[in-house]
Design an enzyme around this catalytic site. Structure first.
Site, PDB file in Angstrom:
ATOM      1  N   GLY A 240       0.841  -1.196   0.000  1.00 38.22           N
ATOM      2  CA  GLY A 240       0.000   0.000   0.000  1.00 38.22           C
ATOM      3  C   GLY A 240       0.874   1.242   0.000  1.00 38.22           C
ATOM      4  O   GLY A 240       1.353   1.677   1.047  1.00 38.22           O
TER       5      GLY A 240
ATOM      6  N   HIS B 212      -7.482  -2.433   4.023  1.00 39.56           N
ATOM      7  CA  HIS B 212      -7.737  -2.247   5.453  1.00 39.56           C
ATOM      8  C   HIS B 212      -8.923  -3.045   5.985  1.00 39.56           C
ATOM      9  O   HIS B 212      -9.337  -2.852   7.124  1.00 39.56           O
ATOM     10  CB  HIS B 212      -7.940  -0.765   5.764  1.00 39.56           C
ATOM     11  CG  HIS B 212      -6.642  -0.001   5.853  1.00 39.56           C
ATOM     12  ND1 HIS B 212      -5.712  -0.010   4.845  1.00 39.56           N
ATOM     13  CD2 HIS B 212      -6.119   0.769   6.838  1.00 39.56           C
ATOM     14  CE1 HIS B 212      -4.679   0.739   5.203  1.00 39.56           C
ATOM     15  NE2 HIS B 212      -4.894   1.218   6.408  1.00 39.56           N
TER      16      HIS B 212
ATOM     17  N   ARG C  67      -5.061 -11.470   5.500  1.00 39.78           N
ATOM     18  CA  ARG C  67      -4.442 -12.147   4.357  1.00 39.78           C
ATOM     19  C   ARG C  67      -3.014 -11.638   4.145  1.00 39.78           C
ATOM     20  O   ARG C  67      -2.095 -12.405   3.906  1.00 39.78           O
ATOM     21  CB  ARG C  67      -5.297 -11.891   3.109  1.00 39.78           C
ATOM     22  CG  ARG C  67      -4.888 -12.673   1.908  1.00 39.78           C
ATOM     23  CD  ARG C  67      -5.968 -12.622   0.862  1.00 39.78           C
ATOM     24  NE  ARG C  67      -6.538 -11.291   0.735  1.00 39.78           N
ATOM     25  CZ  ARG C  67      -7.733 -11.034   0.226  1.00 39.78           C
ATOM     26  NH1 ARG C  67      -8.492 -12.004  -0.190  1.00 39.78           N
ATOM     27  NH2 ARG C  67      -8.169  -9.803   0.124  1.00 39.78           N
TER      28      ARG C  67
HETATM   29  C1  SAM Z   1      -3.660   4.122   3.207  1.00 34.34           C
HETATM   30  S1  SAM Z   1      -3.090   4.028   1.570  1.00 34.34           S
HETATM   31  C2  SAM Z   1      -1.347   3.824   1.780  1.00 34.34           C
HETATM   32  C3  SAM Z   1      -0.694   5.066   2.307  1.00 34.34           C
HETATM   33  C4  SAM Z   1       0.807   5.082   2.230  1.00 34.34           C
HETATM   34  N1  SAM Z   1       1.418   3.913   2.858  1.00 34.34           N
HETATM   35  C5  SAM Z   1       1.313   6.326   2.936  1.00 34.34           C
HETATM   36  O1  SAM Z   1       1.406   6.296   4.174  1.00 34.34           O
HETATM   37  O2  SAM Z   1       1.582   7.316   2.259  1.00 34.34           O
HETATM   38  C6  SAM Z   1      -3.643   2.446   1.107  1.00 34.34           C
HETATM   39  C7  SAM Z   1      -3.164   1.974  -0.259  1.00 34.34           C
HETATM   40  O3  SAM Z   1      -3.324   0.560  -0.265  1.00 34.34           O
HETATM   41  C8  SAM Z   1      -3.617   0.156  -1.569  1.00 34.34           C
HETATM   42  N2  SAM Z   1      -4.202  -1.181  -1.527  1.00 34.34           N
HETATM   43  C9  SAM Z   1      -5.467  -1.550  -1.282  1.00 34.34           C
HETATM   44  N3  SAM Z   1      -5.587  -2.885  -1.375  1.00 34.34           N
HETATM   45  C10 SAM Z   1      -4.363  -3.367  -1.664  1.00 34.34           C
HETATM   46  C11 SAM Z   1      -3.838  -4.661  -1.893  1.00 34.34           C
HETATM   47  N4  SAM Z   1      -4.594  -5.753  -1.853  1.00 34.34           N
HETATM   48  N5  SAM Z   1      -2.527  -4.785  -2.164  1.00 34.34           N
HETATM   49  C12 SAM Z   1      -1.726  -3.690  -2.211  1.00 34.34           C
HETATM   50  N6  SAM Z   1      -2.177  -2.439  -2.019  1.00 34.34           N
HETATM   51  C13 SAM Z   1      -3.472  -2.284  -1.750  1.00 34.34           C
HETATM   52  C14 SAM Z   1      -4.542   1.234  -2.111  1.00 34.34           C
HETATM   53  O4  SAM Z   1      -4.515   1.242  -3.536  1.00 34.34           O
HETATM   54  C15 SAM Z   1      -3.942   2.494  -1.472  1.00 34.34           C
HETATM   55  O5  SAM Z   1      -3.063   3.123  -2.370  1.00 34.34           O
END
Ligand code: SAM
Length: 413
Positions: free
Chosen positions: A69, A158, A165
């Site tokens: 993410g 989230h 998982r």
């Molecule tokens: C809260 S943001 C991340 C924020 C980043 N880590 C920061 O602090 O700047 C959540 C991200 O998780 C990604 N995401 C959601 N489901 C995911 C998955 N199954 N695998 C990887 N990334 C995922 C979304 O696309 C989104 O960009």
């Protein structure tokens, strides 16, 4: 194991001390000022930023940090800058679909952050530290080589199921003594349930929390952690509709990126998308006269990923549904939709550059033709992509399909 990993394996972890010394570090403060000027969207607090920077510098200077993410690259920037401060060989692997919110992620539409992430990391001068894997965490996890991780940040899906998982898929890949950071562990109810489970684990020491981030240290090898985690989840009757056995099997050489018939790095993203496409088995097609690099890219994916034959022709006339990946001229993309399996991908690129308005119009046409996650990569020969029928895939089918990414085990040399 590299020298910094050996040094830190037995070292006690004190997040507050890491934060305090980082906040007093002039290089960190200068970077923080620059970062804030760039207006990069992120939710992380100043203490969290200092933690990521300080841990990267002290625990992974020559190692591997994985972030599930990455959104716009905010947290990844602090990991990357921390690595840069030690001038070692460390890298940050950013895992995120970044695909304009495909339906299964339940994110608001239009959260297409690939270009933003690249721009942010570029303007902060950190691209050289980043290894971007455009895909969801469990499919990238399925193709992860037998390389132990020094620091893992879970900040992707989230939902309870998604976070659980990620934990089961990725935590066993952390080396003994390595660090697990779990974002939002304290402020989302479902995450607290996971935290309660992790607190009971002897193979995972809970060090504390830094604002929203839970900090844990691995104490035991891959199998001990996995067995303990599974035992606790089973004890609570937490059913998981997946099996990560293949993912955690004894080290296997992944066929991911084994061949590289294409040379233009702007097409790398096409490889990730094609390799990780959800449709598990199916044929590969090259129709019309797409850019030569794209043809080479499709051939590399077919060689590495396998599962189907390669068909090359002037047009797709005479073919029916059954393709997992098709490369074609940009304006032919809508014609390919009927040939793709659910989760199959179309990639298109022409030899000639395209004006921005024309590129936007093309994306709109692809969406109207029924493709999901439509997006484009930059470069002189822009690459376009779209996924067929993702919304029609039930979650369990999706996971089964992703698990099939890994081929039968073969020993690592
Ligand atoms: C809260 S943001 C991340 C924020 C980043 N880590 C920061 O602090 O700047 C959540 C991200 O998780 C990604 N995401 C959601 N489901 C995911 C998955 N199954 N695998 C990887 N990334 C995922 C979304 O696309 C989104 O960009």
């Amino acid at each position: 194991m590299d020298q910094s990993s050996i040094a830190s394996a037995g070292q006690a972890l004190d997040p507050d001390a890491v934060i305090q010394s980082t906040l007093q570090d002039r290089a960190f403060q200068e970077f923080l000022t620059l970062f804030l000027q760039k207006d990069v969207k992120t939710w992380s607090t100043e203490r969290e930023k200092a933690l990521l920077y300080g841990l990267a510098a002290s625990r992974a200077s020559d190692g591997v940090i994985v972030e599930l993410g990455s959104y716009c690259g905010g947290s990844a920037s602090f990991f990357a800058k921390g690595l840069d401060s030690r001038a070692g060989s460390g890298r940050v692997v950013c895992v995120d679909p970044l695909l304009g919110a495909p339906p299964w992620l339940c994110l608001p539409a239009g959260m297409f952050t690939l270009d933003v992430l690249r721009r942010n990391l570029g303007s902060l001068g950190l691209e050289h530290r980043i290894d971007l894997k455009v895909g969801d965490s469990y499919s990238v996890g399925a193709a992860w080589p037998a390389e132990p991780i020094d620091i893992l940040l879970i900040d992707g899906d989230h939902s309870f199921e998604g976070a659980m998982r990620d934990l089961e898929c990725w935590a066993p890949k952390i080396r003994d003594g390595g660090i697990l950071l779990f974002d939002d562990i304290d402020n989302i109810h479902e995450m607290r349930v996971l935290d309660e489970i992790m607190k009971q684990m002897s193979t995972l020491a809970r060090i504390g929390t830094v604002d929203g981030i839970g900090v844990y240290q691995v104490r035991g090898g891959q199998w001990a952690l996995l067995d303990e985690l599974r035992g606790l989840l089973d004890l609570r009757g937490i059913h998981r509709p997946w099996s990560f056995d293949a993912v955690h099997a004894t080290p296997v050489a992944s066929p991911y990126r084994h061949t590289r018939y294409w040379t233009d790095p702007t097409f790398d993203i096409g490889y990730d998308l094609g390799y990780l496409a959800v449709a598990q088995k199916g044929d590969y097609g090259i129709f019309g006269t797409p850019a030569a690099e794209l043809k080479q890219l499709i051939m590399s994916i077919q060689t590495d990923r396998g599962g189907g034959d390669l068909h090359v022709g002037a047009s797709p006339a005479g073919y029916g549904t059954g393709f997992r990946l098709i490369g074609c001229d940009p304006h032919d993309a809508p014609q390919m939709v009927r040939l793709l399996l659910p989760g199959g991908l179309v990639l298109c690129a022409s030899e000639t550059p395209m004006a921005t308005e024309e590129a936007e119009r093309l994306c709109e046409v692809m969406r109207k033709a029924g493709l999901d996650g439509v997006g484009q990569g930059g470069g002189a020969k822009p690459l376009f992509w779209g996924v067929a029928g993702i919304s029609a895939l039930p979650a369990t089918r999706l996971v089964e399909a992703l698990m099939a990414v890994r081929r039968p085990a073969s020993p690592v040399a």
